[in-house]
Design an enzyme around this catalytic site. Structure first.
Site: not given
Ligand code: G3I
Length: 363
Positions: A165, A275
């Site tokens: 991105e 998705d």
């Molecule tokens: O692992 C921690 C956990 O320890 C903690 O308790 C919890 C609450 O704060 O957070 C957990 O981490 C989260 C992680 O997902 C794993 O579940 C992060 O907060 C959360 O921000 C993260 O979201 C991910 C997001 O990217 C941001 O990185 C989504 O799962 C993931 O599907 C999403 O994927 C992105 C691609 O990488 C790039 N393109 C867009 C796509 C959707 O946003």
């Protein structure tokens, strides 16, 4: 602000056994008196899925479904720097190692995701990196980090989303993120060259979202790739994330045209995070299936090399996480889970899986 615009803004935070696109025929002709079973249909493009190490190791059906039906995996979060490098001096490879080892045991490719992501929120980048203010220190940390992570998986990760991105959510403007500010506008080139030096054999990709809905962003992505390739910057592929919305009609040919335009520049193209939220109880699932078919047919017709779904079963979609539901107004209208993937919560294939499989096994 339209639903699509607000949703895109929020984004910026295989029954058949697996048949790899290049898999040799599974049966060979025997003596004239016997006939060989028809070989499994070969895919003309890989089918991939985003996975988490936790779900692969759990009692959930993800591991069995991915090993049986898919050709590649993308770590959804395990290879992001907020996971692998929680501090400037500590590394956490547990999840990434588990996914790479699972892929090797299962004969799957790995799409490393992602080395550089300037998303200010979310977990694309750890706080310590954002707080490294000195440009020379920041640049050293980024290039050292790319070298460390890519070298660790040299020969084991076939392709990397080196930069995720790079554009603003809704326009063709390059994000003025911390990488841009502290490394300069050529941070993308620096990152690609560092990754190439760390693993000369890995494919290097740039990954972007919402280009299927935003022509100006699609045009800017083509021009970015044209410039990089013109300067001899190592770049092998472009990922179109393709997070779709039923309420935003996908312009016919938009995906095929962009794939064609990018391939003319000498890169491979894949749909990397597909998705299709079907959502609320009153939604007709055939509309969701029609969108899956449109996406897969255009992908294959235009010569894409892979289609990756952003998750394995509907139980594992990022779209149903509370924070995401709160951030994407469009999803708040759903009164039931979004069910955006190819397998239902119990791991049963949905009609969309057959639609995708049919599209990926004929050119
Ligand atoms: O692992 C921690 C956990 O320890 C903690 O308790 C919890 C609450 O704060 O957070 C957990 O981490 C989260 C992680 O997902 C794993 O579940 C992060 O907060 C959360 O921000 C993260 O979201 C991910 C997001 O990217 C941001 O990185 C989504 O799962 C993931 O599907 C999403 O994927 C992105 C691609 O990488 C790039 N393109 C867009 C796509 C959707 O946003």
């Amino acid at each position: 602000m339209s639903l699509l615009v607000s949703s895109v803004l929020a984004l910026s935070s295989c029954s058949t056994d697996r048949t790899a696109a290049t898999a040799p025929p599974t049966t060979t002709a025997t003596t004239a008196t016997t006939t060989s079973a028809a070989p499994a249909p070969q895919r003309v493009a890989r089918l991939g899925a985003a996975v988490s190490a936790e779900r692969l190791a759990s009692a959930e059906p993800d591991a069995e479904l991915v090993a049986r039906h898919f050709d590649s995996v993308t770590p959804e979060n395990a290879m992001k720097w907020s996971t692998t490098r929680p501090s400037a001096t500590t590394w956490n490879w547990v999840g990434a190692d588990a996914i790479v080892e699972f892929a090797e045991r299962s004969g799957l490719d790995v799409r490393g995701h992602t080395l550089v992501w300037g998303q200010p929120s979310g977990n694309g980048m750890p706080p310590w990196l954002k707080e490294t203010l000195n440009p020379a220190d920041f640049t050293a940390a980024v290039l050292d980090g790319i070298d460390t992570q890519v070298t660790r998986y040299r020969g084991r990760v076939q392709r990397w989303d080196v930069v995720n991105e790079p554009f603003e959510a809704l326009s063709g403007e390059l994000q003025k993120n911390v990488f841009f500010e502290r490394m300069g506008p050529d941070y993308i080139e620096q990152a690609l060259r560092a990754a190439r030096a760390a693993d000369p054999d890995a494919e290097l990709w740039i990954n972007e979202n919402a280009t299927e809905y935003l022509p100006a962003k699609a045009d800017a992505l083509v021009e970015l790739v044209r410039g990089l390739k013109g300067r001899g910057v190592p770049l092998d592929g472009v990922g179109l994330q393709t997070h779709l919305f039923l309420d935003a009609p996908l312009p016919a040919g938009a995906i095929a045209d962009l794939i064609g335009g990018l391939r003319e520049l000498g890169v491979d193209v894949a749909l990397t995070e597909v998705d299709v939220p079907g959502g609320s109880a009153n939604r007709d699932p055939t509309a969701q299936q029609a969108l899956w078919k449109q996406v897969a047919d255009e992908c294959v017709a235009a010569g894409c090399v892979e289609l990756t779904t952003w998750g394995v079963t509907d139980a594992s979609t990022w779209l149903d996480s509370p924070t995401v539901r709160a951030g994407i107004p469009f999803l708040e209208s759903f009164t039931v889970p979004t069910r955006p993937l190819l397998f239902d919560e119990s791991g049963q294939a949905k009609p969309a899986f057959d639609i995708i499989e049919e599209a990926l096994t004929r050119r």
